[in-house]
Design an enzyme around this catalytic site. Structure first.
Site, mmCIF file in Angstrom:
data_model
loop_
_atom_site.group_PDB
_atom_site.id
_atom_site.type_symbol
_atom_site.label_atom_id
_atom_site.label_comp_id
_atom_site.label_asym_id
_atom_site.label_seq_id
_atom_site.Cartn_x
_atom_site.Cartn_y
_atom_site.Cartn_z
ATOM 1 N N TYR A 184 0.789 -1.308 -0.087
ATOM 2 C CA TYR A 184 -0.003 -0.014 -0.067
ATOM 3 C C TYR A 184 0.917 1.226 -0.069
ATOM 4 C CZ TYR A 184 -3.483 3.502 1.424
ATOM 5 O OH TYR A 184 -4.322 4.332 1.478
ATOM 6 N N SER B 145 2.618 1.998 -3.377
ATOM 7 C CA SER B 145 1.628 2.158 -4.402
ATOM 8 C C SER B 145 1.151 3.881 -4.102
ATOM 9 C CB SER B 145 0.296 1.425 -4.400
ATOM 10 O OG SER B 145 -0.631 1.701 -3.190
ATOM 11 N N LYS B 146 1.073 4.175 -2.925
ATOM 12 C CA LYS B 146 0.620 5.671 -2.542
ATOM 13 C C LYS B 146 1.979 6.617 -2.903
ATOM 14 C CE LYS B 146 -3.469 4.882 -1.835
ATOM 15 N NZ LYS B 146 -4.360 5.237 -2.515
#
Length: 129
Positions: A25, A28-29
């Site tokens: 996560y 990806s951010k």
């Protein structure tokens, strides 16, 4: 007209700070925030501004789908108590409302931010401090 259009990419504070178990996560951010910077540079000649917003915890219905949150609701006795428990981490002591994040996005899209591009604005109640 100072700019032709403005774009805001919704990333996450996890682009700048990671937690155990959230590697994919966070990556990806961070990629989304970097994409906003690249797009800002590429879009500047066409007067296209691009910025990213990095919100921390936001009190939204999507939490109901997270097993961890449902476990916390069971332990705390209610959704409100679960959000209160999660919100104690940032210095402001609570999660953001969706309206608070939307306000930052609206500001970035407005004429008031005509000279802001390639930035990542954090909306996290001080979580990164």
């Amino acid at each position: 007209v100072l700019f032709r259009c403005a774009v805001v990419v919704n990333a996450s504070v996890m682009a700048a700070k990671v937690e155990i178990g959230a590697g994919a996560y966070a990556v990806s951010k961070a990629g989304a925030a970097q994409l906003a910077r690249v797009a800002a540079k590429e879009g500047a000649p066409a007067r296209i501004r691009v910025n990213a917003v990095l919100p921390g915890g936001v009190e939204t219905a999507i939490w109901r789908e997270a097993p961890m949150f449902n476990d916390l609701v069971a332990a705390q006795g209610s959704e409100a108590a679960a959000f209160d428990a999660l919100g104690k981490d940032p210095p402001l002591g609570r999660f953001a409302s969706a309206d608070e994040v939307a306000g930052l996005i609206a500001f970035l899209l407005s004429d008031s931010c005509g000279y802001v591009t390639g930035s990542s604005l954090v909306c996290d109640g001080g979580y990164l401090l």
